[in-house]
Write a protein that holds these residues in place. Structure first.
Motif, mmCIF file in Angstrom:
data_model
loop_
_atom_site.group_PDB
_atom_site.id
_atom_site.type_symbol
_atom_site.label_atom_id
_atom_site.label_comp_id
_atom_site.label_asym_id
_atom_site.label_seq_id
_atom_site.Cartn_x
_atom_site.Cartn_y
_atom_site.Cartn_z
ATOM 1 N N LEU A 94 21.579 -33.150 -13.899
ATOM 2 C CA LEU A 94 21.327 -31.821 -13.327
ATOM 3 C C LEU A 94 21.917 -30.730 -14.211
ATOM 4 C CD1 LEU A 94 21.887 -32.498 -9.551
ATOM 5 C CD2 LEU A 94 19.790 -31.775 -10.645
ATOM 6 N N LEU A 95 23.108 -31.001 -14.754
ATOM 7 C CA LEU A 95 23.727 -29.993 -15.617
ATOM 8 C C LEU A 95 22.960 -29.867 -16.929
ATOM 9 C CD1 LEU A 95 27.514 -30.656 -14.971
ATOM 10 C CD2 LEU A 95 26.059 -28.860 -14.052
ATOM 11 N N ASP A 122 26.209 -23.023 -8.816
ATOM 12 C CA ASP A 122 26.164 -24.126 -7.868
ATOM 13 C C ASP A 122 27.170 -23.872 -6.750
ATOM 14 O OD1 ASP A 122 24.490 -25.146 -9.735
ATOM 15 O OD2 ASP A 122 26.017 -26.355 -10.701
ATOM 16 N N GLU A 141 26.762 -30.852 -2.593
ATOM 17 C CA GLU A 141 26.641 -30.040 -3.802
ATOM 18 C C GLU A 141 25.248 -29.439 -3.836
ATOM 19 O OE1 GLU A 141 29.543 -32.674 -6.709
ATOM 20 O OE2 GLU A 141 27.624 -31.955 -7.447
ATOM 21 N N ARG A 161 24.748 -35.913 -11.665
ATOM 22 C CA ARG A 161 25.342 -34.621 -11.999
ATOM 23 C C ARG A 161 25.092 -34.291 -13.474
ATOM 24 N NH1 ARG A 161 30.986 -35.275 -10.082
ATOM 25 N NH2 ARG A 161 30.446 -34.986 -7.896
ATOM 26 N N TRP A 198 17.390 -25.387 -5.659
ATOM 27 C CA TRP A 198 18.690 -26.045 -5.654
ATOM 28 C C TRP A 198 18.501 -27.487 -5.215
ATOM 29 C CZ3 TRP A 198 18.683 -20.819 -4.786
ATOM 30 C CH2 TRP A 198 19.648 -20.063 -5.473
ATOM 31 N N ARG A 200 22.966 -27.772 -6.460
ATOM 32 C CA ARG A 200 22.935 -27.567 -7.912
ATOM 33 C C ARG A 200 21.637 -26.882 -8.295
ATOM 34 N NH1 ARG A 200 27.506 -28.628 -10.557
ATOM 35 N NH2 ARG A 200 28.766 -30.217 -9.554
ATOM 36 N N SER A 201 21.777 -25.738 -8.933
ATOM 37 C CA SER A 201 20.606 -24.975 -9.369
ATOM 38 C C SER A 201 19.907 -25.700 -10.505
ATOM 39 C CB SER A 201 21.053 -23.592 -9.825
ATOM 40 O OG SER A 201 20.025 -22.965 -10.538
ATOM 41 N N ASN A 202 18.610 -25.434 -10.654
ATOM 42 C CA ASN A 202 17.902 -26.068 -11.769
ATOM 43 C C ASN A 202 17.694 -25.100 -12.910
ATOM 44 O OD1 ASN A 202 15.955 -24.480 -10.611
ATOM 45 N ND2 ASN A 202 14.306 -25.856 -11.170
ATOM 46 N N GLN A 236 20.081 -27.606 -16.401
ATOM 47 C CA GLN A 236 20.482 -26.197 -16.444
ATOM 48 C C GLN A 236 20.609 -25.717 -17.885
ATOM 49 O OE1 GLN A 236 24.116 -25.948 -14.247
ATOM 50 N NE2 GLN A 236 23.153 -26.385 -12.284
#
Lengths: 634, 184
Positions: A337-338, A552, A542, A334, A491, A544-546, A341
């Motif tokens: 991934l964040l 998300d 989840e 996570r 995602w 999660r956008s990149n 972003q």
């Protein structure tokens, strides 16, 4: 035997063709590859959006993009290709200007006599007679010139030969076997090599060239290729970088891997040291910090360097995610991934989602009533203008264009499915089906229809359940104003077991999505068969956008493992067949599980206990089913 | 055909063999050099160094109890390292198989495993030399020490985090209060 003889290509008749064939064998596939690569990289980018919102350092970013596009055109491969084509056309020109050599006439008795191939012997005879009346040397008058007379005589000899080959036994056999009525002719084999190459003088040169090719060039190429493949991993990460990342993850507690640790790791990447020799970790880190705080470097050259580092970082982050996924730890994945972003939007890690919006900064955010992008977009033009302090119509247009590409994603339904079954059975190979909807500002969304949320088996999906994943159109690249490269939006799908805080499957990515408000489907194949144990487990999904912060989608999904649907359920209860002990016990467990509605953890543990006790006792006692049921009820 | 001298094939063979021999020596030497240049997976083993120093000290002689304690510490460090190796082995194996990490890490990791095996054997030998049969018990105690240390670490972390959270909440509260003041 025929008298055969080898001859080399003295007049350069055949070897140019040979050379051209060889060249085209190499050139055509390579060119195809290069062109397809080039066309893929050139249509990468939404120019219509690029002209709308311009960050302060837009000019430099533009210059950087142009440069990187140019450098992809003038690679060594492309230059070599060009040289190859020039040689090819040179040879082709040479062939074209060469005079075609006089071909030796092929002997064809039918043509000489002027009869069809199907003509019978009678016809041939009559034709020959007619022709000999006309062409026989005795019949020809003396009024013709000498040269023509000789020609006619030779023609007549040919005719006689042809006639004989079609009528006489021996000559006919000769013609059929050797293509000539007189029997085998001397054969000439041409070798498509120029004469100078095989001459006495050329020998040392040929040997030298051969030795260079086999002894030096070939090992060198193989060695280069091999060390090249060993230098970079499959994700395009330098092996040193990959090793550092892995070592860090293996030796640090996942709780202690914060954004700062990840940024340190990123700054330490070997790629930057190759890209900018002599650069230190601190410098890279400083560049990254400048980028993430949306500031400009003092020096234009430094600014270009910063952009180079940032565009490379995205690949490294992707590789980092891949390495992290092998550890299965959700927090780590996570965090990465964040961080991706924030890199896409050039914001410090854990920034508020509204800060992505152009013209919005910390100060304005503090005074803002709304707290999400959706709410901000819903405010309407005038209101937004007022809050964000936008004056010109141009800026408003830029704002709208940026907002228009921020998607919102909503998971409508998620469930597990086993191909060809109506329930999820123990030990089966299931896949996760996610029904979701992606909308952009302005898309009209109607309530989803129930039938769209179901997943029907079709012959195709039974064979390949995941074949529907790429049915929807691919998403267009995203314009992230500060990022020097165009991002292919996607995602990442995480399937999480919340009890262990681990991912169940490595992240997969959604790249094909309906953007017109239709429902998209994405499936994730579970790699391991489901447990044999019945029950209901809660898992988390989840998306999660990149490329955008705050778009998300999270949802929980229940994995309900139930026995296969058969008509023999009642029989199981009564007959205590020793073979079906385990099923009977499992059935009891299922009933016990259904009667209770408690927290999942307790439920699962209870189930395990019951399962053990029931199967233990059942060997001796047949009434155990009712016993366990009572226990479950209490 | 021209005459071929007897020396031609001999020269050919000599050339071929010497080229291959040259390649093989260079290759092997480079490989060894590369392996030497690889950094060890773990850093220096402080506990082991302490134990060896204590054991070799003769003037004054180190009391038995102290030596035992040092050995126990050494065993604990070994357990910690082995646990860390075991935890990350499946991930590394998967990544290596997939080609997501290079061969160097894998080589280093395998070497670390071998070194740890040897180290554990040596440690057990030392323990049995002090007291026959103690090795078994010692590693059990060492594992307990590691667990205990971990729990202590976590406990220490709690108070630290508590302090941090407290500060954060204070800051938030004062900010909220200030905002309320403003709105009034």
């Amino acid at each position: 035997m025929s008298d055969s003889r080898y001859s080399y290509d003295e007049n350069a008749e055949a070897w140019p063709y040979f050379a051209m064939t060889l060249l085209s064998l190499v050139l055509v596939p390579t060119t195809y590859k290069a062109v397809s690569k080039l066309s893929r990289s050139s249509d990468k980018g939404p120019p219509e959006l690029e002209s709308q919102y311009k960050p302060p350092n837009y000019e430099i970013i533009k210059r950087f993009r142009k440069k990187s596009r140019k450098s992809s055109l003038f690679t060594t491969t492309n230059v070599l290709l060009l040289a190859g084509w020039i040689i090819f056309f040179g040879v082709a020109f040479f062939v074209y200007t060469q005079e075609a050599p006089d071909d030796v006439q092929r002997f064809d008795p039918y043509e000489i006599l002027g009869v069809t191939y199907t003509a019978s012997e009678k016809e041939i005879k009559s034709k020959y007679r007619k022709l000999s009346l006309k062409f026989h040397p005795d019949k020809i008058g003396n009024n013709l010139g000498n040269s023509t007379r000789e020609e006619l005589e030779s023609q007549f000899v040919e005719m006689t030969k042809a006639y004989k080959s079609l009528t006489d036994e021996v000559t006919r056999k000769n013609y059929l076997d050797y293509g000539h009525p007189d029997g085998p002719q001397p054969m000439k084999h041409g070798i498509a090599l120029p004469k100078w190459l095989v001459d006495e003088k050329g020998t040392p040169m040929v040997i030298l060239a051969y030795a260079c090719l086999v002894g030096i060039a070939l090992p060198f190429v193989v060695w280069q290729w091999w060390s090249g493949t060993k230098k970079y991993t499959k994700n395009g990460l330098h092996t040193v970088t990959a090793a550092n990342i892995f070592e860090k993850f293996a030796k640090t507690d996942f709780e202690n891997i914060t954004n700062d640790v990840l940024l340190d790791l990123l700054s330490d990447a070997e790629e930057f040291k190759i890209l900018y020799p002599g650069i230190t970790n601190e410098e890279v880190h400083a560049h990254l910090n400048t980028y993430l705080s949306r500031e400009k470097e003092q020096d234009a050259a430094d600014e270009i360097k910063k952009l180079g580092i940032v565009s490379r970082s995205m690949t490294i982050l992707e590789g980092m995610l891949d390495i992290a996924s092998s550890f299965k730890n959700v927090d780590l994945i996570r965090t990465i991934l964040l961080l991706t972003q924030s890199f896409a939007q050039a914001l410090p890690p854990n920034s508020h989602e509204l800060l992505q919006i152009p013209f919005l900064d910390e100060k304005k955010l503090a005074c803002l009533k709304v707290k999400t992008i959706k709410e901000l977009v819903a405010m309407g033009d005038d209101e937004q203008r007022k809050v964000l302090g936008i004056e010109s119509a141009e800026d408003l247009k830029a704002l709208k264009s940026f907002e228009s590409q921020i998607p919102s994603v909503e998971i409508l339904k998620a469930f597990f499915k086993v191909p060809g079954e109506s329930t999820v059975t123990p030990g089966s190979l299931a896949h996760l089906v996610i029904k979701f909807r992606v909308a952009f500002p302005g898309t009209k969304l109607s309530p989803p229809e129930l039938k769209d949320l179901e997943e029907e088996d079709s012959p195709e999906t039974l064979k390949k359940p995941l074949s529907t994943n790429n049915k929807a159109p691919a998403l267009n690249p995203v314009y992230a104003p500060f990022l020097p490269i165009y991002l292919q939006p996607k995602w990442n799908v995480l399937l999480i077991n919340p009890r262990e805080n681990k991912i169940v499957e490595p992240p997969t990515s959604i790249t094909h999505v309906y953007t017109n408000g239709d429902i998209s489907t994405f499936k994730v194949q579970l790699s391991a068969p489901l447990p044999d144990q019945l029950g209901k487990f809660r898992l988390l999904i989840e998306l999660r956008s990149n490329c955008f912060i705050g778009v998300d989608a999270l949802s929980s999904v229940y994995l309900e493992i139930s026995p296969p649907q058969t008509t023999e359920e009642e029989i199981d209860d009564d007959i205590s067949d020793p073979d079906e002990d385990s099923i009977a016990g499992a059935m009891a467990v299922m009933r016990g599980g259904k009667t209770k509605r408690r927290a999942d953890e307790d439920e699962d543990e209870d189930n395990e206990d019951e399962n053990e006790s029931s199967s233990d006792e059942e060997d001796s006692d047949t009434d155990i089913n009712t016993d366990t049921e009572d226990e479950g009820d209490s | 055909m021209g005459k071929v001298s007897v020396y031609t094939p001999i020269a050919y063979i000599v050339l071929l063999v010497s080229a291959l021999a040259l390649f093989s020596t260079v290759y092997r030497r480079r490989k060894v050099r590369r392996l030497i240049s690889l950094a060890p997976w773990f850093g220096s083993h402080l506990q082991r160094d302490i134990y060896i120093t204590l054991k070799n000290q003769n003037d004054p002689k180190v009391p038995e109890k102290m030596l035992e304690a040092a050995l126990l510490r050494r065993a604990a460090e070994n357990v910690r390292r082995i646990m860390s190796l075991q935890e990350s082995k499946p991930s590394l194996a998967e990544l290596h198989q997939r080609g997501a990490v290079g061969d160097d890490v894998w080589t280093r990791f395998l070497a670390a495993e071998k070194i740890m095996d040897a180290e554990v054997m040596e440690c057990a030998g030392e323990a049995n030399a002090i007291k026959p049969g103690w090795a078994q018990v010692m590693f059990q105690s060492a594992a307990e020490i590691v667990h205990n240390d971990k729990i202590h670490e976590r406990l220490a972390l709690v108070s630290e985090r508590h302090q941090k959270e407290k500060e954060r909440m204070e800051a938030l509260r004062s900010q909220a209060a200030a905002e309320l003041e403003l709105e009034k």
